[in-house]
Design a protein around this motif. Structure first.
Motif, mmCIF file in Angstrom:
data_model
loop_
_atom_site.group_PDB
_atom_site.id
_atom_site.type_symbol
_atom_site.label_atom_id
_atom_site.label_comp_id
_atom_site.label_asym_id
_atom_site.label_seq_id
_atom_site.Cartn_x
_atom_site.Cartn_y
_atom_site.Cartn_z
ATOM 1 N N VAL A 1 -5.994 3.723 62.010
ATOM 2 C CA VAL A 1 -6.211 2.465 62.733
ATOM 3 C C VAL A 1 -5.357 1.353 62.128
ATOM 4 N N ALA A 2 -5.316 1.278 60.802
ATOM 5 C CA ALA A 2 -4.508 0.244 60.148
ATOM 6 C C ALA A 2 -3.029 0.421 60.468
ATOM 7 N N GLY A 3 -2.569 1.665 60.440
ATOM 8 C CA GLY A 3 -1.167 1.929 60.769
ATOM 9 C C GLY A 3 -0.828 1.571 62.206
ATOM 10 N N GLU A 4 -1.720 1.938 63.132
ATOM 11 C CA GLU A 4 -1.478 1.606 64.538
ATOM 12 C C GLU A 4 -1.527 0.098 64.762
ATOM 13 N N LEU A 5 -2.471 -0.571 64.131
ATOM 14 C CA LEU A 5 -2.564 -2.024 64.263
ATOM 15 C C LEU A 5 -1.277 -2.684 63.781
ATOM 16 N N THR A 6 -0.791 -2.276 62.624
ATOM 17 C CA THR A 6 0.453 -2.833 62.095
ATOM 18 C C THR A 6 1.613 -2.589 63.047
ATOM 19 N N GLN A 7 1.718 -1.376 63.555
ATOM 20 C CA GLN A 7 2.800 -1.038 64.478
ATOM 21 C C GLN A 7 2.709 -1.846 65.767
ATOM 22 N N ARG A 8 1.521 -1.973 66.318
ATOM 23 C CA ARG A 8 1.348 -2.695 67.580
ATOM 24 C C ARG A 8 1.600 -4.189 67.404
ATOM 25 N N ILE A 9 1.216 -4.754 66.265
ATOM 26 C CA ILE A 9 1.536 -6.159 66.003
ATOM 27 C C ILE A 9 3.051 -6.312 65.910
ATOM 28 N N ALA B 1 6.524 -6.169 56.701
ATOM 29 C CA ALA B 1 6.532 -6.810 55.375
ATOM 30 C C ALA B 1 6.697 -8.321 55.498
ATOM 31 N N HIS B 2 7.473 -8.763 56.481
ATOM 32 C CA HIS B 2 7.619 -10.203 56.696
ATOM 33 C C HIS B 2 6.274 -10.824 57.074
ATOM 34 N N GLY B 3 5.528 -10.137 57.932
ATOM 35 C CA GLY B 3 4.225 -10.646 58.346
ATOM 36 C C GLY B 3 3.277 -10.808 57.170
ATOM 37 N N PHE B 4 3.285 -9.842 56.243
ATOM 38 C CA PHE B 4 2.447 -9.955 55.055
ATOM 39 C C PHE B 4 2.887 -11.142 54.208
ATOM 40 N N CYS C 1 6.328 -17.379 65.181
ATOM 41 C CA CYS C 1 6.254 -15.938 64.965
ATOM 42 C C CYS C 1 4.851 -15.539 64.502
ATOM 43 N N THR C 2 4.250 -16.359 63.649
ATOM 44 C CA THR C 2 2.885 -16.107 63.177
ATOM 45 C C THR C 2 1.907 -16.136 64.346
ATOM 46 N N ARG C 3 2.074 -17.107 65.237
ATOM 47 C CA ARG C 3 1.206 -17.170 66.434
ATOM 48 C C ARG C 3 1.418 -15.946 67.325
ATOM 49 N N ALA C 4 2.659 -15.484 67.427
ATOM 50 C CA ALA C 4 2.942 -14.284 68.217
ATOM 51 C C ALA C 4 2.236 -13.070 67.615
ATOM 52 N N ALA C 5 2.206 -12.980 66.300
ATOM 53 C CA ALA C 5 1.503 -11.876 65.635
ATOM 54 C C ALA C 5 -0.002 -11.969 65.889
ATOM 55 N N GLU C 6 -0.542 -13.181 65.867
ATOM 56 C CA GLU C 6 -1.970 -13.365 66.159
ATOM 57 C C GLU C 6 -2.291 -12.933 67.592
ATOM 58 N N GLU C 7 -1.421 -13.287 68.532
ATOM 59 C CA GLU C 7 -1.620 -12.888 69.927
ATOM 60 C C GLU C 7 -1.572 -11.365 70.068
ATOM 61 N N ALA C 8 -0.618 -10.739 69.393
ATOM 62 C CA ALA C 8 -0.495 -9.279 69.467
ATOM 63 C C ALA C 8 -1.728 -8.610 68.854
ATOM 64 N N ALA C 9 -2.210 -9.146 67.736
ATOM 65 C CA ALA C 9 -3.418 -8.586 67.107
ATOM 66 C C ALA C 9 -4.613 -8.732 68.043
ATOM 67 N N VAL D 1 5.244 -8.672 68.355
ATOM 68 C CA VAL D 1 6.092 -9.758 67.852
ATOM 69 C C VAL D 1 7.500 -9.605 68.419
ATOM 70 N N ALA D 2 8.025 -8.390 68.385
ATOM 71 C CA ALA D 2 9.366 -8.143 68.934
ATOM 72 C C ALA D 2 9.408 -8.420 70.433
ATOM 73 N N ALA D 3 8.367 -8.018 71.152
ATOM 74 C CA ALA D 3 8.320 -8.236 72.599
ATOM 75 C C ALA D 3 8.274 -9.718 72.943
ATOM 76 N N ARG D 4 7.809 -10.532 72.018
ATOM 77 C CA ARG D 4 7.742 -11.978 72.234
ATOM 78 C C ARG D 4 9.015 -12.687 71.779
ATOM 79 N N GLY D 5 10.044 -11.903 71.455
ATOM 80 C CA GLY D 5 11.362 -12.466 71.186
ATOM 81 C C GLY D 5 11.685 -12.748 69.736
ATOM 82 N N PHE D 6 10.910 -12.242 68.806
ATOM 83 C CA PHE D 6 11.173 -12.487 67.390
ATOM 84 C C PHE D 6 11.846 -11.250 66.803
ATOM 85 N N ASP D 7 13.170 -11.328 66.739
ATOM 86 C CA ASP D 7 13.981 -10.206 66.289
ATOM 87 C C ASP D 7 14.099 -10.178 64.765
ATOM 88 N N GLY D 8 14.303 -8.989 64.256
ATOM 89 C CA GLY D 8 14.581 -8.832 62.840
ATOM 90 C C GLY D 8 13.384 -9.018 61.927
#
Length: 148
Positions: free
Chosen positions: A16-24, A39-42, A104-112, A28-35
């Protein structure tokens, strides 16, 4: 609990943790935040809200100062963070998120939130709340670290 049950629970939590990380990461990438990598999110979790020094970030991530410095160089180069004078230590630099880093942080929150909504569809909102509360009771206090 039998060893086999403990292993099954461990495997499920890790999956579950691995899938959550991957889906976030994908969200984030789907919301236009490339690169941006997980690890950046952490790192962003430590930089928000007041910033951190490279030394503090290294401790948070469980890496060397050199590795944290390379990560900082990367996010600064990509426009997600910037170095500022430290307000209390003239020798240190404070790394803070830029407007792009906060977006980008808000995009990660939305994805989560999307992932958790999917869990609610399977378990129901009440069960997800019970799960959240149970995990909060046993989760270690401290930094969110990637499992390198």
């Amino acid at each position: 609990m039998q060893n086999s049950e403990a292993m099954a629970l461990s495997a499920a939590l890790l999956a579950v943790a691995g899938e959550l990380t991957q889906r976030i990461d994908e969200g984030v990438a789907a919301r236009g935040f490339d690169g941006i990598r997980p690890a950046h999110g952490f790192a962003f979790a430590r930089l928000a809200p007041d910033g951190a020094t490279v030394t503090e970030l290294a401790a948070h991530l469980g890496v060397t100062k050199q590795a944290a410095s390379q990560l900082v160089d990367d996010v600064v180069r990509k426009g997600y963070a910037e170095r500022r004078a430290h307000p209390r230590d003239a020798r240190a630099r404070l790394i803070v998120l830029t407007a792009r880093g906060w977006a980008c942080t808000r995009a990660a929150e939305e994805a989560a939130a999307e992932v958790v909504r999917g869990w609610s569809e399977v378990l129901g909102e009440g069960e997800v709340r019970v799960l959240r509360d149970a995990l909060a009771r046993i989760a270690p206090y401290g930094p969110l670290r990637p499992s390198w």
